[in-house]
Design an enzyme around this catalytic site. Structure first.
Site, mmCIF file in Angstrom:
data_model
loop_
_atom_site.group_PDB
_atom_site.id
_atom_site.type_symbol
_atom_site.label_atom_id
_atom_site.label_comp_id
_atom_site.label_asym_id
_atom_site.label_seq_id
_atom_site.Cartn_x
_atom_site.Cartn_y
_atom_site.Cartn_z
ATOM 1 N N LYS A 27 0.810 -1.265 -0.002
ATOM 2 C CA LYS A 27 0.114 -0.068 0.013
ATOM 3 C C LYS A 27 1.079 1.316 0.120
ATOM 4 O O LYS A 27 0.400 2.404 -0.222
ATOM 5 C CB LYS A 27 -0.945 0.067 1.307
ATOM 6 C CG LYS A 27 -0.282 0.031 2.691
ATOM 7 C CD LYS A 27 -1.321 -0.010 3.682
ATOM 8 C CE LYS A 27 -0.717 0.313 5.133
ATOM 9 N NZ LYS A 27 0.134 1.478 5.213
ATOM 10 N N GLY A 31 9.984 -2.257 0.869
ATOM 11 C CA GLY A 31 11.050 -1.770 1.898
ATOM 12 C C GLY A 31 10.273 -2.076 3.359
ATOM 13 O O GLY A 31 10.960 -2.000 4.421
ATOM 14 N N THR A 50 8.469 -0.559 6.738
ATOM 15 C CA THR A 50 8.770 0.112 7.869
ATOM 16 C C THR A 50 10.382 0.215 7.885
ATOM 17 O O THR A 50 10.986 1.238 8.326
ATOM 18 C CB THR A 50 8.227 -0.409 9.366
ATOM 19 O OG1 THR A 50 6.713 -0.054 9.242
ATOM 20 C CG2 THR A 50 8.609 0.711 10.397
ATOM 21 N N ILE A 99 14.530 1.159 20.483
ATOM 22 C CA ILE A 99 13.908 2.551 19.525
ATOM 23 C C ILE A 99 14.365 3.587 20.377
ATOM 24 O O ILE A 99 15.083 4.565 19.997
ATOM 25 C CB ILE A 99 12.718 2.418 19.139
ATOM 26 C CG1 ILE A 99 12.264 1.306 18.147
ATOM 27 C CG2 ILE A 99 12.380 3.651 18.524
ATOM 28 C CD1 ILE A 99 10.796 0.844 17.879
ATOM 29 N N ALA A 156 8.184 6.029 22.701
ATOM 30 C CA ALA A 156 8.778 4.807 22.028
ATOM 31 C C ALA A 156 8.847 3.754 22.789
ATOM 32 O O ALA A 156 9.653 3.250 23.463
ATOM 33 C CB ALA A 156 10.354 5.233 21.860
ATOM 34 N N HIS A 197 45.821 -10.819 14.348
ATOM 35 C CA HIS A 197 46.253 -9.810 15.374
ATOM 36 C C HIS A 197 46.888 -8.532 14.633
ATOM 37 O O HIS A 197 47.414 -8.717 13.578
ATOM 38 C CB HIS A 197 47.651 -10.351 16.348
ATOM 39 C CG HIS A 197 47.893 -9.254 17.101
ATOM 40 N ND1 HIS A 197 47.358 -8.857 18.207
ATOM 41 C CD2 HIS A 197 49.175 -8.415 16.989
ATOM 42 C CE1 HIS A 197 48.014 -8.011 18.994
ATOM 43 N NE2 HIS A 197 49.199 -7.694 18.206
#
Length: 487
Positions: free
Chosen positions: A53, A57, A59, A199, A284, A464
């Protein structure tokens, strides 16, 4: 448990009308679960349509993972600029532009959305932009279109939405949400974030780096409540250095507007009434499954026992065997990479590749990446989880201040923590808090997913000087054999 051997409904029993297009799989939702599921379906030779809609991708890409990590990278760069003297570099009078930050963020998001659109085209997946409407089991409509889409199998990947805070004043139009925090129209002089989870804490560090006085109001006794206390303490120490005030065990009761257009949060903390006055307030408090996106009743799809997600079995089938669900809408693990794996599982089962229920998502093997300062990477069981299960465990820790690469980078906050089962000697958990923690996590993820024992893990030679040597040392510390640090 849903019976995987149930006979699928004959959704193709009626011939398709002229205004209907027939697909092997229809996917509702173009986020990390939906678009990945669609690609895997196409790879498996199934004709596939995806209905989204908004933008491909979901949210994650448009208003979550990617834009926030863009801002996290900018915040990290600002932090390094502020520490330039530590590196022998003098920088004076630098400034940032909110307009250019917004533009850069949007450029990154748009380029990745275009990348997904290219993948849809490459895999011959039809993408329809619009709201999917269930006409009946086996038939979808798209709002504003006369076309009808007939499918043999359906994957619901409608994601999640931000949870609300049920207190007076929290629904006022000037209360910020995560989307508002991403737009960066202004950096307020002070900001209170209600919610000290992933968040909330990521935004706290972003805004603090931009010069805002940030306060975090967390209901639980500890921010980032799912991690061990020593991990949270490391993050809190850095937060305080950046001027972030953290109020734990604080229950927000109401949000009021003052006469000078500030916000006052009324809260209860340690059995006392307190208040906090700031310029802006953001909420949040997590996310919830988006269960209102389609008519689940018409699909004969049931919710889980907690009624907070769609019920699925190990291969992501719902109570309707022709309908699958993947991602946040199942409310199993609300992480993008978990959603993608669920989408792949659903697509492979539809194609007949997964005939049993042994290949489902194993929750304890889903890694977590938290982009605070410092970063946190975790997989498997935490120390407190293992002990709550009454498992006799060994714990190995190695601090980055004893790691030569971290010292050279002048970034020594944090440590690596490894958990092993004492009886089986299997490594069952790992947490990295410190520089590049979310990248180092992949090493631990391989060890734990492959059920590596302490003895096998000790055989690996680490280059290392690298940060990864801290993992090797933490493994050695499980039995008190760390070379470069001793408790």
């Amino acid at each position: 448990m849903i019976n995987d051997t149930m006979k699928k409904s004959d959704v193709m029993s009626n011939a398709a009308r002229e205004d209907e297009t027939v697909y092997d799989v229809a996917v509702i939702g173009g986020g990390p679960a939906g678009y990945v599921a669609a690609i895997r379906c196409a790879q498996n030779g199934l004709t596939t349509v995806l209905i989204e809609k908004d933008r491909l991708g979901g949210t994650c890409l448009n208003a979550g993972c990617i834009p926030t990590k863009t801002l996290v990278s900018i915040a990290g760069f600002l932090n390094r600029l502020n520490r330039a003297e530590d590196y022998g570099i003098s920088i004076q009078g630098f400034q940032y532009s909110l307009e250019k930050i917004r533009e850069r963020k949007q450029q990154i998001v748009s380029s990745l959305v275009q990348g997904i659109a290219f993948l849809m085209k490459k895999n011959k997946i039809r993408v329809i932009q619009g709201k999917a409407i269930v006409e009946e089991n086996g038939v979808l409509a798209v709002e504003g279109s006369e076309e009808r889409i007939r499918y043999k199998n359906l994957i619901l990947a409608t994601g999640s939405v931000a949870s609300s805070l049920p207190i007076p004043g929290a629904d006022a139009p000037d209360i910020l949400g995560s989307q508002d925090l991403l737009e960066l129209n202004e950096v307020p002089e002070s900001l209170a974030i209600i919610g000290g989870g992933v968040i909330g804490m990521e935004f706290a560090f972003i805004y603090a780096a931009l010069g805002c006085k940030v306060h975090v109001v967390e209901f639980m006794p500890q921010i980032l409540n799912l991690v061990d206390a020593d991990v949270a303490s490391t993050v809190k120490r850095t937060a305080r250095k950046m001027g972030i005030e953290i109020l734990e065990s604080a229950r927000a009761l109401a949000i009021e507007t003052t006469s000078d257009d500030h916000k006052r949060i009324l809260m209860e903390r340690k059995e006392r009434q307190e208040s906090l006055v700031v310029r802006k307030v953001a909420v949040a408090v997590g996310r919830r499954a988006n269960l209102e996106a389609v008519n689940l009743e018409k699909l004969e799809v049931a919710l889980n026992d907690q009624h907070n997600g769609i019920r699925v079995n190990e291969v992501m089938q719902t109570t309707n065997p022709t309908v699958y669900a993947a991602g946040d809408v199942t409310n199993q693990v609300m992480l993008a990479h978990a959603a993608s794996r669920q989408g792949i599982i659903a697509a492979d089962h539809i194609a007949g590749k997964l005939l049993g229920e042994s290949s489902g998502l194993k929750k304890h093997l889903v890694p977590s990446a938290i982009f605070t300062f410092p970063e946190i990477g975790h997989i498997g069981f935490t120390e407190k989880e293992a002990k709550a299960m009454n498992r006799d465990v060994l714990v190995g820790k190695f601090p980055f201040r004893a790691n030569s690469k971290a010292v050279a980078m002048q970034d020594t906050e944090g440590f690596v923590k490894i958990i092993a089962d004492k009886a089986t000697r299997e490594i069952i958990g790992a947490t990295v808090v410190g520089p590049d923690a979310t990248e180092l996590l992949s090493i631990a993820a391989n060890l734990i997913t492959c059920r590596t024992t302490i003895d096998q893990a000790k055989e690996v030679i680490y280059a290392h000087p690298t940060l990864s040597e801290a993992i090797s040392e933490a493994i050695l510390d499980l039995e008190g054999e760390a070379i470069h640090f001793g408790n």
